[in-house]
Motif scaffolding. Structure first.
Motif, PDB file in Angstrom:
ATOM      1  N   ALA A 351       0.927  -1.281   0.192  1.00 49.83           N
ATOM      2  CA  ALA A 351      -0.039   0.045  -0.046  1.00 49.83           C
ATOM      3  C   ALA A 351       0.847   1.114  -0.315  1.00 49.83           C
ATOM      4  CB  ALA A 351      -1.126  -0.046   1.300  1.00 49.83           C
ATOM      5  N   THR A 352       0.473   2.015  -0.665  1.00 46.02           N
ATOM      6  CA  THR A 352       1.216   3.512  -0.687  1.00 46.02           C
ATOM      7  C   THR A 352       0.055   4.616  -0.741  1.00 46.02           C
ATOM      8  OG1 THR A 352       2.843   4.764  -1.604  1.00 46.02           O
ATOM      9  CG2 THR A 352       1.544   3.530  -3.127  1.00 46.02           C
ATOM     10  N   ASP A 353       0.577   5.869  -0.816  1.00 45.68           N
ATOM     11  CA  ASP A 353      -0.303   7.055  -0.780  1.00 45.68           C
ATOM     12  C   ASP A 353       0.153   8.471  -1.730  1.00 45.68           C
ATOM     13  OD1 ASP A 353       1.093   8.364   0.890  1.00 45.68           O
ATOM     14  OD2 ASP A 353      -0.346   8.069   2.590  1.00 45.68           O
ATOM     15  N   PRO A 354      -0.536   9.096  -2.030  1.00 49.64           N
ATOM     16  CA  PRO A 354       0.069  10.421  -2.558  1.00 49.64           C
ATOM     17  C   PRO A 354       1.532  11.159  -1.857  1.00 49.64           C
ATOM     18  CG  PRO A 354      -2.085  10.516  -2.717  1.00 49.64           C
ATOM     19  CD  PRO A 354      -1.831   9.322  -1.928  1.00 49.64           C
ATOM     20  N   ILE A 355       1.359  11.138  -0.433  1.00 48.95           N
ATOM     21  CA  ILE A 355       2.285  11.711   0.108  1.00 48.95           C
ATOM     22  C   ILE A 355       3.725  11.033   0.060  1.00 48.95           C
ATOM     23  CG2 ILE A 355       3.209  12.580   2.581  1.00 48.95           C
ATOM     24  CD1 ILE A 355       0.041  13.114   2.896  1.00 48.95           C
ATOM     25  N   ALA A 356       3.369   9.595   0.074  1.00 46.21           N
ATOM     26  CA  ALA A 356       4.708   8.875   0.055  1.00 46.21           C
ATOM     27  C   ALA A 356       5.154   9.014  -1.538  1.00 46.21           C
ATOM     28  CB  ALA A 356       4.168   7.253  -0.126  1.00 46.21           C
ATOM     29  N   LEU A 357       4.381   9.209  -2.589  1.00 44.17           N
ATOM     30  CA  LEU A 357       4.818   9.427  -3.697  1.00 44.17           C
ATOM     31  C   LEU A 357       5.449  10.771  -3.741  1.00 44.17           C
ATOM     32  CD1 LEU A 357       1.734   8.595  -6.307  1.00 44.17           C
ATOM     33  CD2 LEU A 357       3.709   7.140  -5.641  1.00 44.17           C
ATOM     34  N   ALA A 377       7.385  17.006  -6.666  1.00 41.99           N
ATOM     35  CA  ALA A 377       7.139  16.625  -5.051  1.00 41.99           C
ATOM     36  C   ALA A 377       6.203  17.646  -4.695  1.00 41.99           C
ATOM     37  CB  ALA A 377       8.432  16.624  -4.384  1.00 41.99           C
ATOM     38  N   ASP A 378       6.241  19.027  -4.901  1.00 41.17           N
ATOM     39  CA  ASP A 378       5.666  20.159  -4.175  1.00 41.17           C
ATOM     40  C   ASP A 378       4.014  20.030  -4.766  1.00 41.17           C
ATOM     41  OD1 ASP A 378       7.814  21.018  -3.072  1.00 41.17           O
ATOM     42  OD2 ASP A 378       8.316  22.358  -4.719  1.00 41.17           O
ATOM     43  N   ASN A 379       3.726  19.434  -5.728  1.00 42.63           N
ATOM     44  CA  ASN A 379       2.026  19.692  -6.176  1.00 42.63           C
ATOM     45  C   ASN A 379       1.399  18.408  -6.326  1.00 42.63           C
ATOM     46  OD1 ASN A 379       2.880  18.457  -8.655  1.00 42.63           O
ATOM     47  ND2 ASN A 379       2.742  20.347  -9.752  1.00 42.63           N
ATOM     48  N   VAL A 380       2.142  17.230  -6.096  1.00 47.26           N
ATOM     49  CA  VAL A 380       1.405  15.869  -6.457  1.00 47.26           C
ATOM     50  C   VAL A 380       0.284  15.539  -5.250  1.00 47.26           C
ATOM     51  CG1 VAL A 380       3.073  14.711  -5.060  1.00 47.26           C
ATOM     52  CG2 VAL A 380       1.846  13.446  -6.811  1.00 47.26           C
ATOM     53  N   VAL A 381       0.368  15.941  -4.296  1.00 48.19           N
ATOM     54  CA  VAL A 381      -0.642  15.825  -3.025  1.00 48.19           C
ATOM     55  C   VAL A 381      -1.768  16.460  -3.371  1.00 48.19           C
ATOM     56  CG1 VAL A 381      -1.049  15.911  -0.554  1.00 48.19           C
ATOM     57  CG2 VAL A 381       1.286  15.071  -1.420  1.00 48.19           C
ATOM     58  N   THR A 384      -3.527  15.369  -6.906  1.00 50.69           N
ATOM     59  CA  THR A 384      -4.321  14.068  -6.597  1.00 50.69           C
ATOM     60  C   THR A 384      -5.461  14.002  -5.508  1.00 50.69           C
ATOM     61  OG1 THR A 384      -2.572  13.219  -5.120  1.00 50.69           O
ATOM     62  CG2 THR A 384      -2.172  12.849  -7.326  1.00 50.69           C
ATOM     63  N   GLU A 385      -5.308  14.821  -4.526  1.00 53.80           N
ATOM     64  CA  GLU A 385      -6.349  14.919  -3.452  1.00 53.80           C
ATOM     65  C   GLU A 385      -7.130  15.987  -3.330  1.00 53.80           C
ATOM     66  OE1 GLU A 385      -5.607  12.237  -0.636  1.00 53.80           O
ATOM     67  OE2 GLU A 385      -3.626  12.807  -0.150  1.00 53.80           O
ATOM     68  N   SER A 386      -6.880  16.913  -4.225  1.00 51.51           N
ATOM     69  CA  SER A 386      -7.663  18.100  -4.243  1.00 51.51           C
ATOM     70  C   SER A 386      -7.884  18.692  -5.781  1.00 51.51           C
ATOM     71  CB  SER A 386      -7.073  19.403  -3.528  1.00 51.51           C
ATOM     72  OG  SER A 386      -8.154  20.389  -3.427  1.00 51.51           O
ATOM     73  N   THR A 387      -6.911  19.239  -6.516  1.00 55.45           N
ATOM     74  CA  THR A 387      -7.188  19.476  -7.752  1.00 55.45           C
ATOM     75  C   THR A 387      -8.036  18.749  -8.733  1.00 55.45           C
ATOM     76  OG1 THR A 387      -5.272  20.954  -7.298  1.00 55.45           O
ATOM     77  CG2 THR A 387      -5.939  20.628  -9.741  1.00 55.45           C
ATOM     78  N   ALA A 388      -7.632  17.451  -8.646  1.00 54.25           N
ATOM     79  CA  ALA A 388      -8.262  16.356  -9.540  1.00 54.25           C
ATOM     80  C   ALA A 388      -9.745  16.443  -9.563  1.00 54.25           C
ATOM     81  CB  ALA A 388      -7.729  15.203  -9.298  1.00 54.25           C
ATOM     82  N   LYS A 397     -14.686   8.934 -14.844  1.00 45.93           N
ATOM     83  CA  LYS A 397     -13.642   8.226 -15.557  1.00 45.93           C
ATOM     84  C   LYS A 397     -12.283   9.084 -15.920  1.00 45.93           C
ATOM     85  CE  LYS A 397     -13.573   5.250 -19.792  1.00 45.93           C
ATOM     86  NZ  LYS A 397     -14.446   4.890 -20.980  1.00 45.93           N
ATOM     87  N   ALA A 398     -12.709  10.334 -16.330  1.00 43.73           N
ATOM     88  CA  ALA A 398     -11.448  11.110 -16.791  1.00 43.73           C
ATOM     89  C   ALA A 398     -10.563  11.206 -15.622  1.00 43.73           C
ATOM     90  CB  ALA A 398     -11.909  12.597 -17.581  1.00 43.73           C
ATOM     91  N   ARG A 399     -11.110  11.568 -14.459  1.00 46.19           N
ATOM     92  CA  ARG A 399     -10.252  11.789 -13.094  1.00 46.19           C
ATOM     93  C   ARG A 399      -9.567  10.744 -12.931  1.00 46.19           C
ATOM     94  NH1 ARG A 399     -11.402  10.443  -8.404  1.00 46.19           N
ATOM     95  NH2 ARG A 399     -13.713  10.318  -8.741  1.00 46.19           N
ATOM     96  N   LYS A 400     -10.257   9.570 -12.783  1.00 49.83           N
ATOM     97  CA  LYS A 400      -9.419   8.221 -12.529  1.00 49.83           C
ATOM     98  C   LYS A 400      -8.215   7.954 -13.354  1.00 49.83           C
ATOM     99  CE  LYS A 400     -13.286   6.284 -10.201  1.00 49.83           C
ATOM    100  NZ  LYS A 400     -12.762   5.929  -8.873  1.00 49.83           N
ATOM    101  N   GLN A 401      -8.488   8.357 -14.657  1.00 54.15           N
ATOM    102  CA  GLN A 401      -7.539   8.184 -15.663  1.00 54.15           C
ATOM    103  C   GLN A 401      -6.058   9.194 -15.398  1.00 54.15           C
ATOM    104  OE1 GLN A 401      -7.163   5.693 -18.201  1.00 54.15           O
ATOM    105  NE2 GLN A 401      -5.174   6.441 -18.000  1.00 54.15           N
ATOM    106  N   TYR A 402      -6.749  10.355 -15.215  1.00 56.71           N
ATOM    107  CA  TYR A 402      -5.533  11.202 -14.823  1.00 56.71           C
ATOM    108  C   TYR A 402      -4.738  10.862 -13.631  1.00 56.71           C
ATOM    109  CZ  TYR A 402      -3.836  16.021 -13.164  1.00 56.71           C
ATOM    110  OH  TYR A 402      -2.754  16.945 -12.476  1.00 56.71           O
TER     111      TYR A 402
END
Length: 619
Positions: A351-357, A377-381, A384-388, A397-402
Motif C-alpha cells: 500500500a502507498t499514498d500520494p504523500i509517499a509519492l 514533489a511540491d504539487n502531487v499531493v 491528486t487529493e484536491s485539484t483533480a 472516468k477522466a479523473r481516475k484516468q488522470y
C-alpha cells in the motif's frame, strides 16, 4: 702571709676545678648554639593552604586538560563516523575503512581520557562528580559503537551502498544483500545492546551541556539500532520477496487519504507488481472501478466480523481497509484480485499514498504528463487529493484516468535509471516510517518477520499501554484532505493493579469557505440532512489490552460506543459530526491495567501531521 697571692702553678695543677669550687672553668672553642624556630599559627595555616592549593590546582589542571582532550576525541570520533557513513553510501571502500578506523582510535582515546585517575577520582565525588560519571558512561557507549558496530558495518556495508545495491534500470543486486545477512544481524544485535546501554546512562545533576550530549547520544543510538535492525531484516527476507528464488507477484493499492480509511485512505487504484531477480515492473494498472462488488467473502474471524462485518469489507473494495491492521486489507485485496483475475494468487500486497509519492518524486525528480503538465514533489499531493476533483467535477472516468497516469509515470521513473539511489532509498524509508508504505507477504515465514516491523503496519499483540485512534470517513466525501487531528493520551501514576486514563481526540474541519464540488463536500448517506462541507467520521479507539471504557463523550455530550476486540485490544467506536470550520472534541475515559512498557500512540497516515501528546507514566 696572704694566701690569695697568685704564684706559679705546680706541675700537677691541671687547671681543673676542684670539687665543690665556685671557680668558672675556662671556655673551649666557641660553637653556634641550636635554635628552635616557632612560627605563629597564621603562617602555618598559610603554608598548609598553599600546599593544598598547589595539589588541588595541579589536579584540576590535569582534570581540565583531560576533559579538553576527551571533548576533542569525542568530536573527532563523531566526525570520522559521519565520514565513514557518507563513504559507505557512496560505495567508497577505502575511505569508509580508514575513517572508521580513525573514529575507533578517537573513541578509544576518549575512553582512556575518562577512565584516567583524575577522572575516576572526580566521578566518585557525590553530586560534584555527576557530569564526570555521565561522560564516562557515554564514552563507553561511543567506544562500543565504533568498535562493535561501525567497524563490522563497514566490512559488509560497502556491498550494500545504494550505488552498488541499485543497478541501472532499477534492478536490485540481491546476492550481496543475502551474503551480508549474518554479519548484519550480528551488528544489529550489538547496536540494540548499546542503545539499551545508552538509555541507562545516568543524568548529570548539573551541567546542561552534558545532559544535552547524553540526550543526543540516546537518540542517535536508538535511530542507529532501528536502522541496522531494519537493514538486517531486509537482508533476511528481501532477496526471496524480490525474486531471487523465483518470480513474485504483488497487489499494489494506491490509497486516497482525502477519504480516510483505517490503513490510510480509500483504495483509489491498483496494479500488479511483478518482480524477478531484483527487477520490477508494474502492469494491470487500473482504477478501483475495475473491481466489482459481487465477489465471494473471506472469513477473517469473529472479532473482525463483529466490528466491520456490516460494511461488507471482504467483498466491497471501498470498505476493504476499515481496520488499521494492514494484514486484513492485504488478504482482502489478494482475494479480490484472485476472483477478478480468474485465479491468480499474488504473493503479497503493498500500500502507498500520494504523500509517499511526493517523497519519491523529491528523490527521482518530476514527471511530465501527456499534455506537458509537470507533476512534482511540491504539487502531487494537492493535484491528486484536491485539484483533480475540481478539474473533473462530474467526469469520474477522466479523473481516475488522470490519477492512474500520474501513478504510472512515477512508477516508470522509479524503475528506470536512478540518478541518486541513496536519495530514493531515503525517500522509501521516510514513507515506511510514517506508515505510508506497508507490505504484507502471503508466505508465513516472511510475514512473521514483517509483522514485527513498521513496514508490516500491524496492530501489536501485547499488553503495553496503547492508544490507537482510527478515523473512517462516513460521509463518502473527500473532506479528510482538510482534516487535522490532536490526540492526547494521559494516565494516572502506577499505584495499583489498574489506573485511570483518558484519550482525548480533537478533530478540526478546515474545509475552505469557497465552494467545493458535490463529490468533495457532499454527504452520500442521507444527502441534505447535513450541510455540504460537513465531515462525518467513525472514530475508533484501540485501547490497552484489558482496558474498560468508563465513558465516552463527543462535543461535551455523553455518547454511545460500539464495543469490540481487535488483535487482543478492546475497540470502542463512536461517531463525530464536524461542521466546516469547527473543532469537535471526543473524550474516552478508561480504566486500564498498570501494564509494563512505554505508551504508544500510532499515527494513522492521513494528510495532516497530527499533534500527539503522551503523559503516561511507565509502570
Amino acid at each position: 702571709m696572704n694566701n690569695d697571692t697568685v704564684g706559679p702553678k705546680s706541675d700537677d695543677d691541671s687547671g681543673a676545678e676542684p670539687s665543690g669550687s665556685n671557680t668558672i672553668p675556662p671556655r673551649g672553642p666557641e660553637r653556634e648554639p641550636k635554635r628552635t624556630v616557632t612560627l605563629p599559627g597564621g603562617r602555618r595555616t598559610v603554608l598548609a593552604i598553599t600546599g593544598t592549593a598547589l595539589v588541588v590546582g595541579g589536579f584540576v589542571a590535569w582534570l581540565g586538560y583531560t576533559a579538553y582532550e576527551a571533548k576533542d576525541n569525542l568530536e573527532a570520533a563523531r566526525d570520522h563516523a559521519q565520514s565513514a557513513k557518507s563513504a559507505l553510501l557512496a560505495g567508497d571502500t577505502g575511505v569508509a575503512e580508514s575513517t572508521a578506523a580513525e573514529a575507533d582510535r578517537n573513541a578509544s582515546a576518549a575512553y582512556d581520557n575518562t577512565h584516567s585517575l583524575p577522572w575516576n577520582i572526580a566521578a566518585a565525588i557525590p553530586v560534584i562528580g555527576s557530569p564526570f560519571d555521565t561522560t564516562r558512561q557515554m564514552t563507553e557507549v561511543v567506544q562500543g559503537l565504533t568498535r562493535d558496530v561501525l567497524g563490522p558495518a563497514v566490512t559488509v556495508g560497502t556491498s550494500l551502498a545504494p550505488t552498488e545495491l541499485v543497478q541501472p534500470g532499477g534492478r536490485l543486486a540481491l546476492a550481496p544483500l543475502r551474503e551480508a545477512e549474518p554479519k548484519l544481524a550480528e551488528t544489529a544485535i550489538a547496536a540494540e545492546l548499546l542503545s539499551s546501554q545508552a538509555q541507562e546512562v545516568r543524568e548529570s545533576k548539573y551541567l546542561g551541556r552534558v545532559n544535552d550530549a547524553r540526550a543526543e547520544l540516546q537518540s542517535q543510538t536508538s535511530e542507529l539500532a532501528t536502522l541496522l535492525t531494519n537493514t538486517a531484516t531486509a537482508a533476511r527476507i528481501a532477496p526471496a520477496m524480490l525474486g531471487t528464488d523465483g518470480p513474485r507477484n504483488y497487489f499494489i493499492g494506491f490509497q486516497t487519504n482525502a477519504e480516510a480509511r483505517g490503513t490510510g485512505g480509500l483504495l483509489g487504484g491498483y496494479g500488479i507488481v511483478r518482480v524477478d531477480n531484483g527487477a520490477a515492473r508494474v502492469d494491470t494498472l487500473s482504477p478501483n472501478s475495475e473491481l466489482t462488488l459481487d465477489n465471494q467473502p473471506i472469513d477473517l474471524g469473529p472479532d473482525f466480523n463483529q466490528l466491520y462485518g456490516n460494511s461488507r469489507p471482504t467483498t466491497d473494495f471501498r470498505n476493504s481497509n476499515l481496520s488499521s491492521h494492514f494484514p486484513y486489507a492485504a488478504q482482502i485485496w489478494q482475494s479480490l484480485w484472485s476472483q477478478e483475475s480468474g485465479g491468480e494468487m499474488v504473493d503479497g500486497a503493498i500500500a502507498t499514498d500520494p504523500i509517499a509519492l511526493s517523497y519519491l518524486l523529491e528523490a527521482v525528480g518530476p514527471v511530465e504528463m501527456p499534455d506537458g503538465e509537470s507533476v512534482t514533489a511540491d504539487n502531487v499531493v494537492e493535484l491528486t487529493e484536491s485539484t483533480a476533483y475540481a478539474r473533473f467535477p462530474s467526469d469520474n472516468k477522466a479523473r481516475k484516468q488522470y490519477l492512474q497516469t500520474i501513478a504510472a509515470r512515477v512508477v516508470a521513473k522509479m524503475t528506470g535509471n536512478i540518478k541518486s539511489p541513496s536519495a530514493l532509498l531515503e525517500a522509501l524509508g521516510r514513507g515506511v516510517s510514517e506508515g505510508r508504505i506497508a507490505v504484507w507477504s502471503s508466505h508465513p515465514d516472511e510475514q512473521s518477520v514483517l509483522a514485527d516491523t513498521v513496514l508490516g503496519h500491524a496492530i501489536p499483540d501485547d499488553a503495553a499501554p496503547y492508544a490507537g485512534v482510527v478515523i473512517n470517513n462516513q460521509a463518502g466525501n473527500k473532506l479528510d484532505y482538510y482534516l487535522t487531528r490532536e490526540i492526547d493520551y494521559t494516565a494516572k501514576p502506577c499505584t495499583g493493579d489498574t489506573r485511570k486514563t483518558t484519550v482525548t481526540v480533537r478533530l478540526t474541519n478546515d474545509a475552505p469557505d469557497t465552494e467545493l464540488t458535490e463529490y468533495v463536500s457532499g454527504i452520500v448517506d442521507n444527502p441534505g440532512r447535513l450541510p455540504n462541507g460537513t465531515n462525518v467520521a467513525a472514530v475508533t479507539l484501540l485501547a490497552t489490552a484489558g482496558a474498560k471504557l468508563d465513558a465516552v463523550s463527543v462535543g461535551g455530550q455523553i455518547s454511545f460506543a460500539v464495543n469490540g476486540t481487535e488483535q487482543g485490544h478492546p475497540a470502542f467506536m463512536t461517531r463525530a459530526v464536524i461542521p466546516r470550520g469547527k473543532t469537535v472534541e471526543l473524550k474516552f475515559d478508561l480504566t486500564e491495567p498498570t501494564a509494563e512498557g512505554e505508551a504508544r500512540v500510532p499515527v494513522q497516515p492521513l494528510v495532516d501531521d497530527p499533534k500527539i501528546t503522551v503523559d503516561v507514566p511507565s509502570c
